[in-house]
Design a protein around this motif. Structure first.
Motif, PDB file in Angstrom:
ATOM      1  N   GLU A  33       0.847  -1.195   0.000  1.00  0.00           N
ATOM      2  CA  GLU A  33       0.000   0.000   0.000  1.00  0.00           C
ATOM      3  C   GLU A  33       0.884   1.247   0.000  1.00  0.00           C
ATOM      4  O   GLU A  33       1.997   1.227   0.529  1.00  0.00           O
ATOM      5  N   ILE A  34       0.362   2.319  -0.549  1.00  0.00           N
ATOM      6  CA  ILE A  34       0.943   3.650  -0.363  1.00  0.00           C
ATOM      7  C   ILE A  34      -0.196   4.558   0.092  1.00  0.00           C
ATOM      8  O   ILE A  34      -1.197   4.712  -0.611  1.00  0.00           O
ATOM      9  N   LYS A  35      -0.048   5.123   1.280  1.00  0.00           N
ATOM     10  CA  LYS A  35      -1.079   5.994   1.829  1.00  0.00           C
ATOM     11  C   LYS A  35      -0.609   7.439   1.783  1.00  0.00           C
ATOM     12  O   LYS A  35       0.535   7.739   2.122  1.00  0.00           O
ATOM     13  N   ASP A  36      -1.480   8.339   1.372  1.00  0.00           N
ATOM     14  CA  ASP A  36      -1.209   9.767   1.475  1.00  0.00           C
ATOM     15  C   ASP A  36      -1.631  10.231   2.862  1.00  0.00           C
ATOM     16  O   ASP A  36      -2.730   9.910   3.332  1.00  0.00           O
ATOM     17  N   ARG A  37      -0.737  10.994   3.501  1.00  0.00           N
ATOM     18  CA  ARG A  37      -1.039  11.419   4.874  1.00  0.00           C
ATOM     19  C   ARG A  37      -0.552  12.840   5.099  1.00  0.00           C
ATOM     20  O   ARG A  37       0.587  13.166   4.793  1.00  0.00           O
ATOM     21  N   GLU A  38      -1.407  13.663   5.668  1.00  0.00           N
ATOM     22  CA  GLU A  38      -1.013  15.009   6.049  1.00  0.00           C
ATOM     23  C   GLU A  38      -0.492  14.989   7.477  1.00  0.00           C
ATOM     24  O   GLU A  38      -1.022  14.295   8.335  1.00  0.00           O
ATOM     25  N   THR A  39       0.575  15.757   7.735  1.00  0.00           N
ATOM     26  CA  THR A  39       1.046  15.958   9.097  1.00  0.00           C
ATOM     27  C   THR A  39       0.974  17.450   9.403  1.00  0.00           C
ATOM     28  O   THR A  39       0.491  18.230   8.582  1.00  0.00           O
ATOM     29  N   TYR A  40       1.490  17.832  10.573  1.00  0.00           N
ATOM     30  CA  TYR A  40       1.369  19.235  10.977  1.00  0.00           C
ATOM     31  C   TYR A  40       2.095  20.174  10.014  1.00  0.00           C
ATOM     32  O   TYR A  40       1.766  21.354   9.910  1.00  0.00           O
ATOM     33  N   ALA A  41       3.089  19.669   9.283  1.00  0.00           N
ATOM     34  CA  ALA A  41       3.881  20.563   8.430  1.00  0.00           C
ATOM     35  C   ALA A  41       4.122  20.015   7.028  1.00  0.00           C
ATOM     36  O   ALA A  41       4.410  20.793   6.129  1.00  0.00           O
ATOM     37  N   PHE A  42       4.029  18.708   6.846  1.00  0.00           N
ATOM     38  CA  PHE A  42       4.434  18.111   5.577  1.00  0.00           C
ATOM     39  C   PHE A  42       3.350  17.168   5.055  1.00  0.00           C
ATOM     40  O   PHE A  42       2.683  16.491   5.826  1.00  0.00           O
ATOM     41  N   ASP A  43       3.224  17.117   3.734  1.00  0.00           N
ATOM     42  CA  ASP A  43       2.435  16.059   3.112  1.00  0.00           C
ATOM     43  C   ASP A  43       3.353  14.867   2.897  1.00  0.00           C
ATOM     44  O   ASP A  43       4.426  14.987   2.317  1.00  0.00           O
ATOM     45  N   THR A  44       2.900  13.703   3.378  1.00  0.00           N
ATOM     46  CA  THR A  44       3.759  12.530   3.337  1.00  0.00           C
ATOM     47  C   THR A  44       3.106  11.383   2.578  1.00  0.00           C
ATOM     48  O   THR A  44       1.891  11.316   2.422  1.00  0.00           O
ATOM     49  N   ASN A  45       3.964  10.461   2.133  1.00  0.00           N
ATOM     50  CA  ASN A  45       3.531   9.166   1.621  1.00  0.00           C
ATOM     51  C   ASN A  45       3.987   8.109   2.615  1.00  0.00           C
ATOM     52  O   ASN A  45       5.150   8.086   3.007  1.00  0.00           O
ATOM     53  N   VAL A  46       3.066   7.264   3.037  1.00  0.00           N
ATOM     54  CA  VAL A  46       3.382   6.157   3.941  1.00  0.00           C
ATOM     55  C   VAL A  46       3.389   4.872   3.112  1.00  0.00           C
ATOM     56  O   VAL A  46       2.402   4.546   2.450  1.00  0.00           O
ATOM     57  N   TYR A  47       4.505   4.154   3.167  1.00  0.00           N
ATOM     58  CA  TYR A  47       4.685   2.930   2.385  1.00  0.00           C
ATOM     59  C   TYR A  47       4.549   1.715   3.316  1.00  0.00           C
ATOM     60  O   TYR A  47       5.194   1.670   4.370  1.00  0.00           O
ATOM     61  N   ILE A  48       3.722   0.785   2.923  1.00  0.00           N
ATOM     62  CA  ILE A  48       3.614  -0.490   3.620  1.00  0.00           C
ATOM     63  C   ILE A  48       4.108  -1.555   2.645  1.00  0.00           C
ATOM     64  O   ILE A  48       3.539  -1.730   1.555  1.00  0.00           O
ATOM     65  N   CYS A  49       5.190  -2.219   3.027  1.00  0.00           N
ATOM     66  CA  CYS A  49       5.892  -3.137   2.116  1.00  0.00           C
ATOM     67  C   CYS A  49       6.067  -4.486   2.774  1.00  0.00           C
ATOM     68  O   CYS A  49       5.971  -4.631   3.995  1.00  0.00           O
ATOM     69  N   GLN A  50       6.384  -5.481   1.948  1.00  0.00           N
ATOM     70  CA  GLN A  50       6.628  -6.827   2.457  1.00  0.00           C
ATOM     71  C   GLN A  50       7.901  -7.385   1.840  1.00  0.00           C
ATOM     72  O   GLN A  50       8.154  -7.245   0.632  1.00  0.00           O
ATOM     73  N   LYS A  51       8.698  -8.025   2.685  1.00  0.00           N
ATOM     74  CA  LYS A  51       9.918  -8.669   2.207  1.00  0.00           C
ATOM     75  C   LYS A  51       9.557  -9.814   1.274  1.00  0.00           C
ATOM     76  O   LYS A  51       8.712 -10.646   1.590  1.00  0.00           O
ATOM     77  N   LYS A  52      10.197  -9.849   0.111  1.00  0.00           N
ATOM     78  CA  LYS A  52       9.935 -10.930  -0.848  1.00  0.00           C
ATOM     79  C   LYS A  52      10.500 -12.243  -0.319  1.00  0.00           C
ATOM     80  O   LYS A  52      11.527 -12.260   0.357  1.00  0.00           O
TER      81      LYS A  52
END
Length: 247
Positions: free
Chosen positions: A228-247
């Protein structure tokens, strides 16, 4: 990494950021993701002054907090003596037992200033995870952030914590390096008392913001599938949160 994480200003970081960030909400965000992927044994990289550590320790079978800064870890140990904290470099993890989940929190990927360090970190995380382990981290979104600082070369953030008022005045500009999205950031930290502004310290650092393409290529090179890649706002920055799995 700037002066903010060293001995003179680490306490400023600890107090001012508890006014910037709702750490209860921050923890619930990561807890939800961890529970969604049945995580139990958690390594938090860039744990800082340990604001998430007690909650992770209470809810998961294993929690280890790792940070590069001894000064930050000293505060973490003072606040939560029962916590399992170690000093280390995310590029060179060395654990005998593997984790089922590794987090890099607080947009700390920003200090991986070149692709060599980025890939070293991802490979290091890959080696410290068990098979099919989960890797979760956040990055500042390059396209959104650079567009923002072109229009806003300075910004003021105010913080209230423990009946103290703080202010951070930041000045940032895109670095002239053409290979990466690097940002020169200068900040002055103040404590406010009535109409008086007392200077607590100054910090100057270089950090990196990322495009999704840059991160995707580095993850693929390092042996991860992106779940997954989630878009997330924080107090100062727009971020992308990556959820990954080891192959």
């Amino acid at each position: 990494m700037g002066e903010l994480y060293n001995e003179n200003l680490a306490w400023v970081y600890d107090e001012i950021y508890q006014g910037f960030i709702d750490y209860s909400a921050e923890y619930e965000f990561y807890k939800y993701l961890c529970n969604d992927y049945n995580c139990n044994r958690v390594l938090e990289i860039a744990c800082g002054t340990g604001n998430l550590a007690k909650s992770f320790t209470s809810d998961f079978s294993t929690y280890v907090g790792l940070d590069f800064s001894e000064s930050m870890l000293n505060i973490a140990k003072e606040k939560f003596p029962a916590g399992n904290f170690i000093q280390g470099d995310m590029r060179h993890l060395n654990f005998v037992k593997h984790f089922d989940t590794i987090l890099i929190t607080g947009r700390s990927t920003s200090y991986l200033l070149n692709n060599t360090d980025l890939k070293k970190t991802f490979k290091s995380v890959h080696n410290a995870l068990e098979d099919k382990g989960i890797f979760i981290f956040d990055c500042i979104n390059a396209n959104l952030f650079i567009s923002y600082i072109i229009k806003n070369s300075s910004v003021v953030h105010k913080s209230t914590y423990n009946k103290k008022q703080f202010e951070r005045d930041s000045y940032w500009v895109k670095n002239k390096n053409n290979n990466y999205h690097l940002i020169d950031w200068k900040s002055t930290y103040y404590q406010l008392n009535d109409s008086e502004k007392k200077v607590l310290g100054e910090d100057s650092t270089l950090f990196r913001v990322f495009s999704i393409k840059e991160i995707t290529e580095a993850l693929q090179h390092s042996g991860f599938n992106i779940l997954e890649i989630k878009d997330r706002e924080t107090y100062a920055f727009d971020t992308n949160v990556y959820i990954c799995q080891k192959k």
